[in-house]
Scaffold this motif. Sequence first.
Motif, PDB file in Angstrom:
ATOM      1  N   VAL A   1       0.833  -1.198   0.000  1.00 37.89           N
ATOM      2  CA  VAL A   1       0.000   0.000   0.000  1.00 37.89           C
ATOM      3  C   VAL A   1       0.874   1.257   0.000  1.00 37.89           C
ATOM      4  CG1 VAL A   1      -1.724   1.312   1.292  1.00 37.89           C
ATOM      5  CG2 VAL A   1      -1.933  -1.172   1.134  1.00 37.89           C
ATOM      6  N   MET A   2       1.959   1.242   0.770  1.00 38.60           N
ATOM      7  CA  MET A   2       2.869   2.388   0.804  1.00 38.60           C
ATOM      8  C   MET A   2       3.547   2.591  -0.551  1.00 38.60           C
ATOM      9  SD  MET A   2       4.575   1.914   4.593  1.00 38.60           S
ATOM     10  CE  MET A   2       5.533   3.426   4.549  1.00 38.60           C
ATOM     11  N   ALA A   3       3.886   1.495  -1.234  1.00 47.89           N
ATOM     12  CA  ALA A   3       4.482   1.603  -2.563  1.00 47.89           C
ATOM     13  C   ALA A   3       3.481   2.204  -3.553  1.00 47.89           C
ATOM     14  CB  ALA A   3       4.945   0.226  -3.040  1.00 47.89           C
ATOM     15  N   TYR A   4       2.206   1.804  -3.437  1.00 51.68           N
ATOM     16  CA  TYR A   4       1.167   2.368  -4.298  1.00 51.68           C
ATOM     17  C   TYR A   4       0.988   3.864  -4.018  1.00 51.68           C
ATOM     18  CZ  TYR A   4      -3.485   3.408  -6.129  1.00 51.68           C
ATOM     19  OH  TYR A   4      -4.551   3.991  -6.788  1.00 51.68           O
ATOM     20  N   ASP A   5       0.998   4.240  -2.747  1.00 54.77           N
ATOM     21  CA  ASP A   5       0.885   5.648  -2.370  1.00 54.77           C
ATOM     22  C   ASP A   5       2.030   6.459  -2.974  1.00 54.77           C
ATOM     23  OD1 ASP A   5      -0.025   7.931  -0.526  1.00 54.77           O
ATOM     24  OD2 ASP A   5       2.033   7.594   0.153  1.00 54.77           O
ATOM     25  N   CYS A   6       3.239   5.886  -2.913  1.00 54.03           N
ATOM     26  CA  CYS A   6       4.400   6.570  -3.487  1.00 54.03           C
ATOM     27  C   CYS A   6       4.274   6.676  -5.008  1.00 54.03           C
ATOM     28  CB  CYS A   6       5.667   5.793  -3.106  1.00 54.03           C
ATOM     29  SG  CYS A   6       7.202   6.643  -3.483  1.00 54.03           S
ATOM     30  N   TYR A   7       3.760   5.623  -5.633  1.00 51.34           N
ATOM     31  CA  TYR A   7       3.556   5.632  -7.088  1.00 51.34           C
ATOM     32  C   TYR A   7       2.584   6.736  -7.496  1.00 51.34           C
ATOM     33  CZ  TYR A   7       0.992   4.339 -11.310  1.00 51.34           C
ATOM     34  OH  TYR A   7       0.340   4.384 -12.522  1.00 51.34           O
ATOM     35  N   VAL A   8       1.459   6.856  -6.785  1.00 48.05           N
ATOM     36  CA  VAL A   8       0.470   7.890  -7.124  1.00 48.05           C
ATOM     37  C   VAL A   8       1.062   9.280  -6.892  1.00 48.05           C
ATOM     38  CG1 VAL A   8      -1.799   8.839  -6.582  1.00 48.05           C
ATOM     39  CG2 VAL A   8      -1.465   6.363  -6.611  1.00 48.05           C
TER      40      VAL A   8
ATOM     41  N   LEU B   1       6.170  -8.591  -6.124  1.00 47.81           N
ATOM     42  CA  LEU B   1       5.921  -8.306  -7.539  1.00 47.81           C
ATOM     43  C   LEU B   1       5.202  -6.972  -7.707  1.00 47.81           C
ATOM     44  CD1 LEU B   1       6.026  -9.321 -10.466  1.00 47.81           C
ATOM     45  CD2 LEU B   1       3.839 -10.456 -10.067  1.00 47.81           C
ATOM     46  N   LEU B   2       4.180  -6.726  -6.868  1.00 48.92           N
ATOM     47  CA  LEU B   2       3.450  -5.455  -6.936  1.00 48.92           C
ATOM     48  C   LEU B   2       4.342  -4.280  -6.562  1.00 48.92           C
ATOM     49  CD1 LEU B   2       0.078  -6.586  -5.298  1.00 48.92           C
ATOM     50  CD2 LEU B   2       0.499  -6.116  -7.722  1.00 48.92           C
ATOM     51  N   VAL B   3       5.188  -4.477  -5.546  1.00 47.90           N
ATOM     52  CA  VAL B   3       6.105  -3.411  -5.128  1.00 47.90           C
ATOM     53  C   VAL B   3       7.104  -3.097  -6.235  1.00 47.90           C
ATOM     54  CG1 VAL B   3       8.001  -2.893  -3.553  1.00 47.90           C
ATOM     55  CG2 VAL B   3       5.874  -3.808  -2.652  1.00 47.90           C
ATOM     56  N   LEU B   4       7.651  -4.132  -6.867  1.00 49.83           N
ATOM     57  CA  LEU B   4       8.623  -3.921  -7.944  1.00 49.83           C
ATOM     58  C   LEU B   4       7.987  -3.200  -9.127  1.00 49.83           C
ATOM     59  CD1 LEU B   4      10.602  -7.298  -7.922  1.00 49.83           C
ATOM     60  CD2 LEU B   4      11.363  -5.067  -7.103  1.00 49.83           C
ATOM     61  N   LEU B   5       6.741  -3.549  -9.454  1.00 51.03           N
ATOM     62  CA  LEU B   5       6.039  -2.854 -10.533  1.00 51.03           C
ATOM     63  C   LEU B   5       5.854  -1.374 -10.203  1.00 51.03           C
ATOM     64  CD1 LEU B   5       3.301  -5.480 -11.530  1.00 51.03           C
ATOM     65  CD2 LEU B   5       5.236  -4.713 -12.919  1.00 51.03           C
ATOM     66  N   SER B   6       5.483  -1.092  -8.959  1.00 53.96           N
ATOM     67  CA  SER B   6       5.307   0.303  -8.536  1.00 53.96           C
ATOM     68  C   SER B   6       6.606   1.078  -8.641  1.00 53.96           C
ATOM     69  CB  SER B   6       4.787   0.353  -7.095  1.00 53.96           C
ATOM     70  OG  SER B   6       3.506  -0.219  -6.987  1.00 53.96           O
TER      71      SER B   6
ATOM     72  N   ALA C   1       9.231   0.362 -10.443  1.00 51.35           N
ATOM     73  CA  ALA C   1       9.677   0.480 -11.827  1.00 51.35           C
ATOM     74  C   ALA C   1       9.039   1.713 -12.481  1.00 51.35           C
ATOM     75  CB  ALA C   1       9.321  -0.792 -12.603  1.00 51.35           C
ATOM     76  N   HIS C   2       7.740   1.911 -12.244  1.00 50.00           N
ATOM     77  CA  HIS C   2       7.065   3.100 -12.766  1.00 50.00           C
ATOM     78  C   HIS C   2       7.613   4.370 -12.122  1.00 50.00           C
ATOM     79  CE1 HIS C   2       3.993   0.214 -14.226  1.00 50.00           C
ATOM     80  NE2 HIS C   2       3.760   1.132 -15.129  1.00 50.00           N
ATOM     81  N   ILE C   3       7.881   4.286 -10.810  1.00 39.45           N
ATOM     82  CA  ILE C   3       8.428   5.456 -10.107  1.00 39.45           C
ATOM     83  C   ILE C   3       9.785   5.832 -10.674  1.00 39.45           C
ATOM     84  CG2 ILE C   3       9.361   6.225  -7.884  1.00 39.45           C
ATOM     85  CD1 ILE C   3       7.128   4.515  -6.564  1.00 39.45           C
ATOM     86  N   LEU C   4      10.652   4.834 -10.854  1.00 41.37           N
ATOM     87  CA  LEU C   4      11.997   5.104 -11.381  1.00 41.37           C
ATOM     88  C   LEU C   4      11.923   5.700 -12.779  1.00 41.37           C
ATOM     89  CD1 LEU C   4      15.044   4.857 -10.965  1.00 41.37           C
ATOM     90  CD2 LEU C   4      14.911   2.542 -11.927  1.00 41.37           C
ATOM     91  N   ALA C   5      11.039   5.153 -13.620  1.00 44.16           N
ATOM     92  CA  ALA C   5      10.897   5.690 -14.973  1.00 44.16           C
ATOM     93  C   ALA C   5      10.427   7.140 -14.941  1.00 44.16           C
ATOM     94  CB  ALA C   5       9.907   4.824 -15.760  1.00 44.16           C
ATOM     95  N   SER C   6       9.506   7.467 -14.041  1.00 46.89           N
ATOM     96  CA  SER C   6       9.003   8.842 -13.940  1.00 46.89           C
ATOM     97  C   SER C   6      10.070   9.786 -13.403  1.00 46.89           C
ATOM     98  CB  SER C   6       7.772   8.875 -13.027  1.00 46.89           C
ATOM     99  OG  SER C   6       6.715   8.125 -13.573  1.00 46.89           O
ATOM    100  N   VAL C   7      10.846   9.329 -12.424  1.00 54.70           N
ATOM    101  CA  VAL C   7      11.875  10.180 -11.828  1.00 54.70           C
ATOM    102  C   VAL C   7      12.967  10.497 -12.844  1.00 54.70           C
ATOM    103  CG1 VAL C   7      13.715  10.237 -10.094  1.00 54.70           C
ATOM    104  CG2 VAL C   7      11.439   9.443  -9.459  1.00 54.70           C
ATOM    105  N   LEU C   8      13.335   9.513 -13.662  1.00 54.63           N
ATOM    106  CA  LEU C   8      14.391   9.735 -14.656  1.00 54.63           C
ATOM    107  C   LEU C   8      13.972  10.722 -15.730  1.00 54.63           C
ATOM    108  CD1 LEU C   8      15.760   6.095 -15.071  1.00 54.63           C
ATOM    109  CD2 LEU C   8      16.772   7.996 -13.794  1.00 54.63           C
ATOM    110  N   LEU C   9      12.666  10.932 -15.889  1.00 55.90           N
ATOM    111  CA  LEU C   9      12.179  11.902 -16.864  1.00 55.90           C
ATOM    112  C   LEU C   9      12.211  13.327 -16.335  1.00 55.90           C
ATOM    113  CD1 LEU C   9       9.097   9.978 -18.348  1.00 55.90           C
ATOM    114  CD2 LEU C   9      11.338  10.331 -19.407  1.00 55.90           C
TER     115      LEU C   9
END
Length: 321
Positions: free
Chosen positions: A121-128, A216-221, A223-231
């Motif tokens: 849930v914390m990983a999802y919160d960070c993703y959003v 798996l859910l945390v890694l997916l979150s 991965a999206h976070i890292l991609a967004s940060v690098l942009l």
Amino acid sequence: MEATCNGSKDSSPVFYLVGIPSLLESFFLLVFLIFLLISLLILVGNELILVSVVTEPSLHKPTYFFLISLSALDILSTTATVPKMLSLFLLEDHYLSFPACFLQMYLFHSFSCSEAFILVVMAYDCYVAICRPLHYPVLMTPQTNAALAASAQLTALLLPIPAVVHMLHMAFDNTVHICHCFCDHLVVVQASCSDTTSQTFMGFCIALVVSFLPLLLVLLSYAHILASVLLISSREGRSKAFSTCSSHLLVGTYYSSIAIAYVAYRADLPLDFHIMGNVVHAILAPILNALINTLRNKDVKAAITKMACPQGPGNSGTLNP
């Protein structure tokens, strides 16, 4: 319960916690002091997080709501296992009754499951917060936060019940020697005289649900976070984005400790490695949560400082929004 292996079917088994088999008695006091220090750090650190977040209005946000849920679980998990370990090494109190052993086993695994789900849930919160910042106020409402936390904890409370109830009908000796510092599911199963195939499979399924799927859910979150940060073009923006999730450094260590604990049971390793792998899993995440969020989280540190020195210089302003 079925008839025990070497005793009356009417008598209730007593569990004898061996502790760490190869540990010399002369080192018991040293191990007691180490566990005592660790437990105090866990309790004090997580209680500071709880009090500072509750008393500081600027920290009444979804991220810190989940953080105090995690801190509460760390406190509960520690109090379920560490007191008996302290008693074992200081007073050589090795015995646990049948109900006490099963209650400890259920509580430990329930709190561990809750922690795994709260980290998702914390990983999802960070993703959003990082990937969809404009939608954050809509997606992470107080009602949604409460529902996510309640769902995680309710699922964790229910998940170990089938395994524990099934174990109540397994056969044990009148005195059951448990090669561990507390009652862990797989160790208690291995000490039974009944066929353990179904329990081993059930334990594997629960471990899969608690470790692999959340990881798996945390890694997916992330991965999206890292991609967004690098942009993000500016270094300051990237740094701020990473700092938003700095407290989640314990995610990797938490799931790694689960892997160490459960792989150790199936690997051809000395018994002490099995025991220490599980003890590390029991205490690593709680102490890291306490240390990381009291030493690295700037907002929590500022809230603790403001609470300790309300009239001190620099405490007249508000914390970071």
